[in-house]
Design an enzyme around this catalytic site. Structure first.
Site, PDB file in Angstrom:
ATOM      1  N   GLY A  46       0.816  -1.207   0.000  1.00  0.00           N
ATOM      2  CA  GLY A  46       0.000   0.000   0.000  1.00  0.00           C
ATOM      3  C   GLY A  46       0.848   1.254   0.000  1.00  0.00           C
ATOM      4  O   GLY A  46       2.026   1.227   0.410  1.00  0.00           O
ATOM      5  N   GLN A  51       3.110   9.892   1.332  1.00  0.00           N
ATOM      6  CA  GLN A  51       4.361   9.161   1.117  1.00  0.00           C
ATOM      7  C   GLN A  51       5.035   9.522  -0.207  1.00  0.00           C
ATOM      8  O   GLN A  51       6.200   9.206  -0.423  1.00  0.00           O
ATOM      9  CB  GLN A  51       4.109   7.647   1.161  1.00  0.00           C
ATOM     10  CG  GLN A  51       3.745   7.151   2.544  1.00  0.00           C
ATOM     11  CD  GLN A  51       3.525   5.663   2.552  1.00  0.00           C
ATOM     12  OE1 GLN A  51       2.499   5.180   2.108  1.00  0.00           O
ATOM     13  NE2 GLN A  51       4.513   4.916   3.020  1.00  0.00           N
ATOM     14  N   CYS A  88       6.400  -0.381   6.852  1.00  0.00           N
ATOM     15  CA  CYS A  88       5.954   0.773   6.083  1.00  0.00           C
ATOM     16  C   CYS A  88       7.037   1.137   5.072  1.00  0.00           C
ATOM     17  O   CYS A  88       8.218   1.106   5.416  1.00  0.00           O
ATOM     18  CB  CYS A  88       5.698   1.943   7.031  1.00  0.00           C
ATOM     19  SG  CYS A  88       5.182   3.455   6.212  1.00  0.00           S
ATOM     20  N   LEU A  89       6.633   1.466   3.859  1.00  0.00           N
ATOM     21  CA  LEU A  89       7.620   1.853   2.847  1.00  0.00           C
ATOM     22  C   LEU A  89       8.404   3.096   3.272  1.00  0.00           C
ATOM     23  O   LEU A  89       9.499   3.334   2.786  1.00  0.00           O
ATOM     24  CB  LEU A  89       6.937   2.110   1.502  1.00  0.00           C
ATOM     25  CG  LEU A  89       6.381   0.871   0.794  1.00  0.00           C
ATOM     26  CD1 LEU A  89       5.573   1.278  -0.429  1.00  0.00           C
ATOM     27  CD2 LEU A  89       7.499  -0.084   0.403  1.00  0.00           C
ATOM     28  N   HIS A 130      -3.722   0.911   7.969  1.00  0.00           N
ATOM     29  CA  HIS A 130      -2.389   1.525   7.882  1.00  0.00           C
ATOM     30  C   HIS A 130      -2.395   2.705   6.904  1.00  0.00           C
ATOM     31  O   HIS A 130      -1.897   3.792   7.237  1.00  0.00           O
ATOM     32  CB  HIS A 130      -1.375   0.457   7.441  1.00  0.00           C
ATOM     33  CG  HIS A 130       0.031   0.961   7.293  1.00  0.00           C
ATOM     34  ND1 HIS A 130       1.041   0.623   8.163  1.00  0.00           N
ATOM     35  CD2 HIS A 130       0.584   1.786   6.371  1.00  0.00           C
ATOM     36  CE1 HIS A 130       2.160   1.234   7.778  1.00  0.00           C
ATOM     37  NE2 HIS A 130       1.911   1.931   6.688  1.00  0.00           N
ATOM     38  N   GLU A 131      -2.951   2.486   5.724  1.00  0.00           N
ATOM     39  CA  GLU A 131      -2.915   3.552   4.702  1.00  0.00           C
ATOM     40  C   GLU A 131      -3.818   4.724   5.085  1.00  0.00           C
ATOM     41  O   GLU A 131      -3.453   5.877   4.890  1.00  0.00           O
ATOM     42  CB  GLU A 131      -3.310   3.008   3.324  1.00  0.00           C
ATOM     43  CG  GLU A 131      -2.393   1.931   2.764  1.00  0.00           C
ATOM     44  CD  GLU A 131      -0.910   2.271   2.834  1.00  0.00           C
ATOM     45  OE1 GLU A 131      -0.547   3.454   2.689  1.00  0.00           O
ATOM     46  OE2 GLU A 131      -0.105   1.358   3.069  1.00  0.00           O
ATOM     47  N   HIS A 134      -2.172   7.035   7.431  1.00  0.00           N
ATOM     48  CA  HIS A 134      -1.229   7.965   6.796  1.00  0.00           C
ATOM     49  C   HIS A 134      -1.908   9.296   6.453  1.00  0.00           C
ATOM     50  O   HIS A 134      -1.291  10.350   6.505  1.00  0.00           O
ATOM     51  CB  HIS A 134      -0.678   7.371   5.498  1.00  0.00           C
ATOM     52  CG  HIS A 134       0.566   6.552   5.675  1.00  0.00           C
ATOM     53  ND1 HIS A 134       1.734   7.073   6.182  1.00  0.00           N
ATOM     54  CD2 HIS A 134       0.835   5.253   5.385  1.00  0.00           C
ATOM     55  CE1 HIS A 134       2.661   6.115   6.206  1.00  0.00           C
ATOM     56  NE2 HIS A 134       2.149   5.001   5.732  1.00  0.00           N
TER      57      HIS A 134
HETATM   58 ZN    ZN Z   1       3.034   3.199   5.565  1.00  0.00          ZN
END
Ligand code: ZN
Length: 158
Positions: A46, A51, A88-89, A130-131, A134
């Protein structure tokens, strides 16, 4: 389409609340296309607007069943809870244990401005939480019960 740079932890942009999308236009579609390319290139499940430096309520998820695009999403139902490993990226190489609902139902708009509802369990539910977090400037690390140690990370690779 183009790859976008992924903002990593330490950048304040990740801690800010995003504004709603008002226009479902070419600019939004280009963003979504770029985000998809960036997500698949990164190998994550995701990716959210902040991000890639865009402070709008936009995110995408693909847990292996195809890409879902969410504009202005909200969770309308959650069920159960369990502890899961999460990363997380924006925090490369780091993983921790968080508590997430087992099942989640969300309402959002697609890229054309049509409202839809989607239900997900396990990883899909986790990814939505999670997304969407953000978009409110919330990182998984602020919810983490504990981070995995280097030894545990090594075990996960094996
Ligand atoms: Zn993340």
């Amino acid at each position: 389409m183009a790859l976008r740079n992924i903002v990593t932890e330490g950048d304040d942009i990740l801690l800010k609340k995003c504004r709603k999308v008002e226009k479902f236009d070419k600019k939004l579609w280009d963003l979504l296309d770029d985000m998809a390319e960036t997500l698949y290139h990164s190998g994550g499940v995701g990716l959210a607007g902040p991000q890639v430096g865009v402070m709008r309520r936009v995110c995408i998820i693909d847990v292996g069943d195809g890409l879902v695009e969410y504009i202005n999403p909200e969770i309308i139902y959650r069920e159960g809870k369990h502890q899961v490993v999460e990363g997380c990226l924006s925090s490369p190489g780091e993983f921790g244990i968080v508590e997430r609902p087992i099942k989640v139902k969300a309402r959002a708009f697609d890229r054309n401005g049509n409202q839809f509802e989607v239900e997900g369990e396990d990883l899909f539910a986790q990814a939505m939480c999670h997304e969407f977090d953000h978009l409110d400037g919330v990182l998984f690390k602020s919810k983490v019960i504990r981070m995995l140690s280097p030894d545990e990370l090594k075990q996960d690779d094996e």
